[in-house]
Design a protein around this motif. Structure first.
Motif, PDB file in Angstrom:
ATOM      1  N   SER A 161      25.512 -27.116   5.334  1.00 40.75           N
ATOM      2  CA  SER A 161      26.153 -27.592   6.557  1.00 40.75           C
ATOM      3  C   SER A 161      25.686 -26.783   7.766  1.00 40.75           C
ATOM      4  O   SER A 161      25.401 -27.332   8.836  1.00 40.75           O
ATOM      5  CB  SER A 161      27.672 -27.514   6.420  1.00 40.75           C
ATOM      6  OG  SER A 161      28.326 -28.131   7.497  1.00 40.75           O
ATOM      7  N   PHE A 162      25.578 -25.454   7.595  1.00 36.03           N
ATOM      8  CA  PHE A 162      25.145 -24.607   8.703  1.00 36.03           C
ATOM      9  C   PHE A 162      23.703 -24.909   9.106  1.00 36.03           C
ATOM     10  O   PHE A 162      23.360 -24.915  10.292  1.00 36.03           O
ATOM     11  CB  PHE A 162      25.274 -23.134   8.328  1.00 36.03           C
ATOM     12  CG  PHE A 162      26.676 -22.692   8.004  1.00 36.03           C
ATOM     13  CD1 PHE A 162      27.778 -23.289   8.605  1.00 36.03           C
ATOM     14  CD2 PHE A 162      26.902 -21.668   7.099  1.00 36.03           C
ATOM     15  CE1 PHE A 162      29.075 -22.884   8.309  1.00 36.03           C
ATOM     16  CE2 PHE A 162      28.189 -21.244   6.798  1.00 36.03           C
ATOM     17  CZ  PHE A 162      29.270 -21.861   7.394  1.00 36.03           C
ATOM     18  N   LEU A 163      22.834 -25.141   8.118  1.00 28.76           N
ATOM     19  CA  LEU A 163      21.433 -25.407   8.426  1.00 28.76           C
ATOM     20  C   LEU A 163      21.243 -26.792   9.036  1.00 28.76           C
ATOM     21  O   LEU A 163      20.386 -26.979   9.903  1.00 28.76           O
ATOM     22  CB  LEU A 163      20.578 -25.260   7.162  1.00 28.76           C
ATOM     23  CG  LEU A 163      20.193 -23.830   6.811  1.00 28.76           C
ATOM     24  CD1 LEU A 163      19.601 -23.751   5.417  1.00 28.76           C
ATOM     25  CD2 LEU A 163      19.217 -23.251   7.840  1.00 28.76           C
ATOM     26  N   LEU A 164      22.037 -27.756   8.608  1.00 29.79           N
ATOM     27  CA  LEU A 164      21.937 -29.080   9.219  1.00 29.79           C
ATOM     28  C   LEU A 164      22.403 -29.013  10.677  1.00 29.79           C
ATOM     29  O   LEU A 164      21.751 -29.549  11.579  1.00 29.79           O
ATOM     30  CB  LEU A 164      22.766 -30.093   8.430  1.00 29.79           C
ATOM     31  CG  LEU A 164      22.731 -31.534   8.951  1.00 29.79           C
ATOM     32  CD1 LEU A 164      21.296 -32.048   9.092  1.00 29.79           C
ATOM     33  CD2 LEU A 164      23.527 -32.453   8.016  1.00 29.79           C
ATOM     34  N   GLY A 165      23.518 -28.337  10.900  1.00 31.67           N
ATOM     35  CA  GLY A 165      23.962 -28.141  12.274  1.00 31.67           C
ATOM     36  C   GLY A 165      22.982 -27.300  13.065  1.00 31.67           C
ATOM     37  O   GLY A 165      22.728 -27.557  14.251  1.00 31.67           O
ATOM     38  N   GLY A 166      22.393 -26.287  12.418  1.00 34.28           N
ATOM     39  CA  GLY A 166      21.402 -25.447  13.079  1.00 34.28           C
ATOM     40  C   GLY A 166      20.180 -26.233  13.491  1.00 34.28           C
ATOM     41  O   GLY A 166      19.628 -26.029  14.582  1.00 34.28           O
ATOM     42  N   ALA A 167      19.739 -27.136  12.622  1.00 35.76           N
ATOM     43  CA  ALA A 167      18.590 -27.983  12.956  1.00 35.76           C
ATOM     44  C   ALA A 167      18.891 -28.854  14.165  1.00 35.76           C
ATOM     45  O   ALA A 167      18.036 -29.060  15.035  1.00 35.76           O
ATOM     46  CB  ALA A 167      18.214 -28.841  11.750  1.00 35.76           C
ATOM     47  N   ALA A 168      20.132 -29.361  14.233  1.00 32.05           N
ATOM     48  CA  ALA A 168      20.517 -30.189  15.383  1.00 32.05           C
ATOM     49  C   ALA A 168      20.466 -29.390  16.672  1.00 32.05           C
ATOM     50  O   ALA A 168      20.026 -29.883  17.712  1.00 32.05           O
ATOM     51  CB  ALA A 168      21.910 -30.767  15.165  1.00 32.05           C
TER      52      ALA A 168
END
Length: 503
Positions: free
Chosen positions: A64-71
């Motif tokens: 979840s953190f990496l998906l949000g980070g990518a955004a």
């Protein structure tokens, strides 16, 4: 106006309500966004602007953190499937232009043949520095999600900000979800169902997102109670698996209100809702997102629902609309050759944003400017749609085209049959012979089974299985789709031939 995932995240930056739950840990939405920003900074330090990175992990908070980070950082997350490994996984990494891959420790050996750096997920160096979000539009690429690969090598579907954010906002609004709700996500986050019918729904609603590392039938109800889950998503057979767990008098004593997904078994939808005291909404859709529609209160049994404007059933050879299905008094389809066709979005691509690195597959999907699902279906006189299988499943028996789904629906009516997969094996002369693999809850007598099949008024003699094989479980992908090519590769091994009564 179509939102972006970046906008949805930034709207939660000051939200102190629960945003993420995992095992015994909790994060507020504000803490979740801060963690996403820290991961965004790490990505920016390791990748070129707009670069791609792979992630091979279960549903852990870092996903979840990496998906949000990518955004926030303008990078692209490539969801990798842990059921693939070696050369197959290396192919997926190369196809999607990953600059590096993060993996949980247990999955590192799967990536031994990858041609880019592979880093333990735990090695990410995070800093609590402020991040200026990279401006994003709904058309910007955020994630690459692979198809299930049931009919060949998986294809990487382009998932834009809009393709992820829009379903989340739509479903959160449709079902009235808010910060008072908790969204339970146990489907794998490398797949579209978990992202678009789970994670983004929680994000858009401001609800808590409760992650389960991997789906567990026995763990489902305890998790719902532990996390206070009011909404859950599924794809394929999970409802069936949960229903096989031992029943208890207090099963309906739980906070779950709504379960949303697709490809659930028709008989399980009402049974699940009744047993667990919730409402199940089953829709039609795919990773590509070119066609989506669902059932409502008026939908007759067995139907997927009414098609939306611009979606039609077309003859695969002529491209013309198929006529409505005609049935006899027993419900047997009389004009399958004319009525069964392919589901096509005649209005364009829908939410399909293309395949990454596979222009030939993309062109095939978008022939004539229309999105071709590859799914077979037919319509009744009232416009309700019925699934008939995949184009690749279409059997040619004695000169007649047969879909597999209607046969499977008939076979699971037998009280001892829990699951059925129908597929073709070569006919010694020409075309196919119908074969069925069954997963049974009790022993099946071949002679009794033959009598049962012959008594199904909606099956013609040509639809009756020529060979039947009973197995412990059907081979499936990580997203619970049946791998019929694996069954067909076994031929007629361990099969018996039903002796049907003369009709």
């Amino acid at each position: 106006m179509t939102p972006t995932v970046t906008e949805l995240l930034l709207a939660r930056a000051g939200d102190r309500s629960t945003g993420l739950l995992f095992e015994d840990r909790r994060w507020s939405w504000a803490e979740h966004v801060t963690a996403c920003a820290a991961h965004a900074a790490a990505l920016a330090a390791m990748l070129r602007p707009g670069g791609h990175f792979g992630l091979l992990a279960d549903n852990v908070p870092e996903f979840s953190f990496l998906l949000g980070g990518a955004a926030l950082s303008g990078h692209v997350l490539v969801g990798l499937n842990p059921t693939r490994r070696g050369t197959a996984l290396a192919r997926d990494v190369a196809l999607t232009d990953c600059e590096l891959v993060f993996a949980e420790e247990k999955y590192l050996p799967f990536l031994s043949e990858a041609s880019v750096p592979v880093l333990p997920l735990s090695s990410l160096q995070l800093a609590r520095e402020a991040v200026v979000p990279v401006a994003a539009t709904p058309e910007d690429l955020l994630m690459l999600i692979f198809t299930s690969g049931t009919s060949g090598d998986p294809k990487a579907v382009r998932c834009t900000h809009g393709k992820i954010a829009c379903p989340g906002e739509m479903l959160a609004s449709r079902f009235g979800l808010s910060a008072q709700d908790t969204v339970y996500v146990s489907m794998p986050m490398f797949h579209s169902n978990a992202i678009m019918a789970g994670w983004s729904v929680g994000l858009a609603a401001g609800a808590g997102i409760a992650l389960r590392r991997r789906f567990s039938a026995s763990g489902f109800l305890p998790d719902v109670r532990k996390f206070g889950a009011t909404y859950a998503n599924y794809v394929g057979k999970p409802l069936s698996y949960v229903l096989t767990t031992p029943e208890r008098d207090d099963d309906a004593d739980n906070p779950l209100k709504l379960v949303y997904g697709n490809e659930g078994a028709e008989t399980d939808l009402a049974a699940f809702g009744a047993r667990f005291g919730c409402h199940v909404v089953d829709a039609f859709g795919s990773t590509e997102g070119g066609v989506n529609f669902g059932r409502d209160a008026t939908t007759p049994p067995g139907s997927l629902g009414r098609l939306l404007d611009g979606v039609a059933v077309l003859d695969p050879e002529t491209g013309k609309p198929c006529p409505p299905a005609e049935f006899d008094a027993n419900g047997k389809l009389l004009n399958a050759a004319e009525a069964v066709g392919e589901l096509v979005n005649t209005g364009g691509a829908g939410f399909f944003a293309g395949y990454y690195g596979d222009p030939a597959a993309e062109a095939e999907r978008m022939r004539g400017g229309m999105y071709h699902t590859g799914d077979l279906a037919y319509l009744d006189a009232d416009g309700y749609c019925y699934f008939a299988g995949r184009l690749g499943d279409w059997l040619r028996v004695d000169g007649e085209n047969l879909g597999t789904a209607p046969i499977e629906r008939a076979l699971v009516r037998h009280p001892a049959v829990r699951e059925a997969a129908v597929y073709g094996v070569p006919d010694p002369r020409v075309g196919d012979q119908v074969m069925a693999a069954l997963v049974c809850r009790a022993p099946v007598d071949p002679d009794e089974f033959a009598v049962f099949v012959a008594a199904q008024g909606d099956l013609s003699p040509k639809q009756r299985p020529r060979f039947v094989r009973v197995i412990d479980e059907l081979p499936r992908t990580a997203t619970h789709k049946v791998l019929k090519r694996d069954l067909a590769a076994d031929g007629t091994r361990d099969a018996w031939t039903p002796r049907y009564p003369e009709s």
